[in-house]
Design an enzyme around this catalytic site. Structure first.
Site, PDB file in Angstrom:
ATOM      1  N   HIS A 287       0.934  -1.234  -0.063  1.00  6.93           N
ATOM      2  CA  HIS A 287       0.061  -0.128   0.087  1.00  6.93           C
ATOM      3  C   HIS A 287       0.693   1.430   0.030  1.00  6.93           C
ATOM      4  O   HIS A 287       1.815   1.322   0.637  1.00  6.93           O
ATOM      5  CB  HIS A 287      -1.016  -0.107   1.251  1.00  6.93           C
ATOM      6  CG  HIS A 287      -0.532  -0.012   2.582  1.00  6.93           C
ATOM      7  ND1 HIS A 287      -0.227   0.930   3.150  1.00  6.93           N
ATOM      8  CD2 HIS A 287      -0.198  -1.326   3.360  1.00  6.93           C
ATOM      9  CE1 HIS A 287       0.035   0.579   4.361  1.00  6.93           C
ATOM     10  NE2 HIS A 287       0.374  -0.801   4.475  1.00  6.93           N
ATOM     11  N   ASP A 299       6.225   0.466   6.982  1.00  7.74           N
ATOM     12  CA  ASP A 299       4.784   0.315   6.538  1.00  7.74           C
ATOM     13  C   ASP A 299       4.409   1.326   5.971  1.00  7.74           C
ATOM     14  O   ASP A 299       3.739   2.293   6.388  1.00  7.74           O
ATOM     15  CB  ASP A 299       4.052   0.269   8.004  1.00  7.74           C
ATOM     16  CG  ASP A 299       2.695  -0.330   7.831  1.00  7.74           C
ATOM     17  OD1 ASP A 299       2.228  -0.701   6.708  1.00  7.74           O
ATOM     18  OD2 ASP A 299       1.896  -0.254   8.820  1.00  7.74           O
ATOM     19  N   GLU A 333      -4.831   1.465   2.364  1.00  4.55           N
ATOM     20  CA  GLU A 333      -5.066   0.301   3.307  1.00  4.55           C
ATOM     21  C   GLU A 333      -5.182   0.702   4.752  1.00  4.55           C
ATOM     22  O   GLU A 333      -5.868  -0.167   5.432  1.00  4.55           O
ATOM     23  CB  GLU A 333      -3.704  -0.404   3.169  1.00  4.55           C
ATOM     24  CG  GLU A 333      -3.801  -2.033   3.666  1.00  4.55           C
ATOM     25  CD  GLU A 333      -3.389  -1.757   5.190  1.00  4.55           C
ATOM     26  OE1 GLU A 333      -3.368  -2.937   5.979  1.00  4.55           O
ATOM     27  OE2 GLU A 333      -2.784  -0.799   5.705  1.00  4.55           O
ATOM     28  N   GLU A 334      -4.581   1.847   5.133  1.00  7.80           N
ATOM     29  CA  GLU A 334      -4.681   2.138   6.820  1.00  7.80           C
ATOM     30  C   GLU A 334      -5.802   2.682   7.344  1.00  7.80           C
ATOM     31  O   GLU A 334      -6.273   2.015   8.584  1.00  7.80           O
ATOM     32  CB  GLU A 334      -3.651   3.221   7.060  1.00  7.80           C
ATOM     33  CG  GLU A 334      -2.081   2.948   6.664  1.00  7.80           C
ATOM     34  CD  GLU A 334      -1.646   1.874   7.591  1.00  7.80           C
ATOM     35  OE1 GLU A 334      -2.403   1.227   8.210  1.00  7.80           O
ATOM     36  OE2 GLU A 334      -0.515   1.273   7.560  1.00  7.80           O
ATOM     37  N   ASP A 362       3.503  -6.498   3.075  1.00  6.24           N
ATOM     38  CA  ASP A 362       3.211  -5.453   4.004  1.00  6.24           C
ATOM     39  C   ASP A 362       3.366  -5.957   5.344  1.00  6.24           C
ATOM     40  O   ASP A 362       2.482  -5.777   6.211  1.00  6.24           O
ATOM     41  CB  ASP A 362       1.459  -5.170   3.762  1.00  6.24           C
ATOM     42  CG  ASP A 362       1.097  -4.018   4.822  1.00  6.24           C
ATOM     43  OD1 ASP A 362       1.977  -3.214   5.172  1.00  6.24           O
ATOM     44  OD2 ASP A 362      -0.240  -3.900   4.874  1.00  6.24           O
ATOM     45  N   HIS A 431       3.495   2.126  12.756  1.00  6.23           N
ATOM     46  CA  HIS A 431       2.480   3.313  13.022  1.00  6.23           C
ATOM     47  C   HIS A 431       3.063   4.446  13.926  1.00  6.23           C
ATOM     48  O   HIS A 431       2.257   5.279  14.541  1.00  6.23           O
ATOM     49  CB  HIS A 431       1.128   2.907  13.523  1.00  6.23           C
ATOM     50  CG  HIS A 431       0.574   1.876  12.409  1.00  6.23           C
ATOM     51  ND1 HIS A 431      -0.868   1.809  12.771  1.00  6.23           N
ATOM     52  CD2 HIS A 431       0.603   1.509  11.417  1.00  6.23           C
ATOM     53  CE1 HIS A 431      -1.503   0.939  11.827  1.00  6.23           C
ATOM     54  NE2 HIS A 431      -0.308   0.791  10.942  1.00  6.23           N
TER      55      HIS A 431
HETATM   56 ZN   LIG Z   1       0.785  -1.686   6.374  1.00  9.10          ZN
END
Ligand SMILES: [Zn+2]
Length: 464
Positions: A287, A299, A333-334, A362, A431
């Site tokens: 993503h 990520d 995606e998130e 991912d 994140h």
């Molecule tokens: Zn991810």
């Protein structure tokens, strides 16, 4: 130069001895073993994807609806054209548009209402803000949903501090994460149900610092929306110990994050057309969006670029895949998965093409470990028979299991596959502000590219 000449000689020798399917598996292994060793050497030597990553991450955070998201789309589209793919296109999708704002603060107050310490928080994605002057309340600490539900009237008008720790004893950090993340996703709903006015959760991650992890959270219809944020691990322990001695201390929260109307984003798609079976498609991707505390290096910047570099690697080795290899860098995606869902629908309605495999990267760009495959027994067995070849890129196992959030949306595919690197360090940065370029190691990232490229090339030549 020498390496390039040697590469060409080896590739010529491989093709001269027969491009057709070899008679037995040991011949097949031998043939692809040579190609995969060249892929590994080329990826490790050139570090093309790693160089791209350095440039790509200069864009900054790429959350859906943000200026960085649109810049990332342009960057990927231009890179696909630069590689010289046979076609490049954008696929529009609707996405949520949440903004963090510029006020994200928390303080511990003593029983006189004086600020005694600023605490490190990260608003959860999708959360509403506090009133402009902030929100102050007594704090109730819990460590599970059971405890939260049992609070009853004690929770009324309080700030719930959900201090469940990350399970450090669990070997697979993704399993530990999946247990810990429920409080982030559903905590605000359950806290509001017992009358709380805000939620603070212990950060969901394995690093012990004050760089809290953000991520998506949900509200439910007919349940009051309350502000929700994550608190750093060090500050969580601090708050817990203070509350033990001073249960009357309060917290003041001031957050101006908000949800704007939905906007649009795009899946960026580029492909190499198959020379023999152009209508048989292998999807690879990750993503392009990411959370906004770091720059989404692991990520999903590096992993997404691994799938893009796979096409470049195949092209620069002058290999001509029999089947079409389509790279999809998914939007959103998130906080919505709308890119994956849009592509899934497109694939379901695409009657002219047959989806052979879909491979997602991912889970960070650490040292390769394995591939997790969702397919029937025979297909799984066929992929597993290629393990000696994939081992050149340090792949140790191929097991039955889940693939990825985005490619999981493609239902009409023979094999849905997740690339699995080592998991030990991923949840230290996931994140959070820790997810930056310096955390990516070029050799680890490039070995992953070579692993994915080897598998993709095997599928393109041998089918499934
Ligand atoms: Zn991810």
């Amino acid at each position: 130069m020498k390496v390039k000449l040697l590469t060409l000689i080896v590739l010529f020798a491989i093709f001269a001895t027969g491009c057709n399917a070899p008679d037995n598996s040991s011949q097949l292994i031998q043939k692809y073993d040579a190609i995969s060793k060249i892929m590994v050497r080329n990826a490790l030597t050139n570090r093309t994807g790693y160089k791209w990553l350095k440039d790509f991450l200069k864009i900054g955070p790429r959350l859906s609806g943000s200026p960085g998201n649109f810049k990332a789309i342009e960057w990927i589209k231009n890179k696909m054209k630069e590689i010289g793919l046979d076609s490049v296109w954008l696929q529009e999708c609707k996405v949520p548009h949440w903004v963090r704002g510029n006020v994200e603060k928390a303080w511990l107050l003593n029983n006189k209402g004086e600020k005694i310490k600023a605490l490190h928080i990260a608003d959860l994605g999708g959360s509403i803000g506090t009133p402009p002057k902030g929100l102050t309340g007594n704090v109730v600490e819990v460590s599970s949903f059971e405890e939260l539900k049992m609070l009853g009237p004690k929770a009324k008008n309080k700030i719930i501090f959900f201090n469940e720790k990350f399970d450090y004893g669990e070997v697979n950090t993704f399993i530990a994460y999946s247990k810990a993340v429920k409080k982030r996703v559903y905590g605000a709903i359950e806290a509001a149900k017992v009358g709380a006015k805000a939620l603070l959760i212990r950060t969901v991650g394995s690093s012990y610092d004050n760089k809290p992890h953000t991520g998506n959270m949900h509200y439910a219809e007919n349940v009051k929306k309350i502000p929700a944020a994550a608190l750093g691990a060090i500050d969580s322990d601090y708050l817990s110990s203070v509350l033990r001695h001073h249960p009357d201390y309060k917290i003041k929260l001031k957050m101006n994050c908000k949800n704007l109307p939905d906007t649009i984003s795009y899946n960026v798609i580029g492909e190499l057309r198959g020379s023999k079976f152009p209508n048989e498609v292998i999807v690879i991707g990750g993503h392009l969006d990411c959370w906004d505390k770091g720059v989404g290096a692991h990520d999903d910047g590096a992993p997404a670029l691994q799938t893009l570099e796979t096409l470049d690697l195949i092209k620069r080795l002058n290999l001509k895949p029999d089947r079409t290899i389509r790279c999809v860098l998914f939007a959103n995606e998130e906080n919505g998965l709308n890119g994956g869902k849009t592509f899934g629908k497109y694939a379901a309605n695409d009657k002219n093409e047959k989806y052979i495999a879909a491979i997602e990267s991912d889970r960070g760009a650490f040292t390769p470990r394995g591939f997790s495959v969702k397919a029937n027994k025979n297909v799984l067995k066929k992929i597993q028979s290629w393990l000696p070849v994939l081992n050149n890129a340090l792949i140790d196992w191929i097991k039955k299991g889940g693939s990825g959030a985005d490619v999981g949306q493609i239902k009409n595919v023979i094999a849905s596959i997740g690339y699995v690197p080592d998991t030990q360090r991923y949840m230290d940065l996931h994140h959070s502000a820790n997810d930056t370029f310096d955390k990516v190691h070029p050799r680890e990232m490039e070995l992953g590219t070579a692993a994915i490229a080897t598998l993709v090339y095997l599928i393109s030549q041998e089918g499934l």
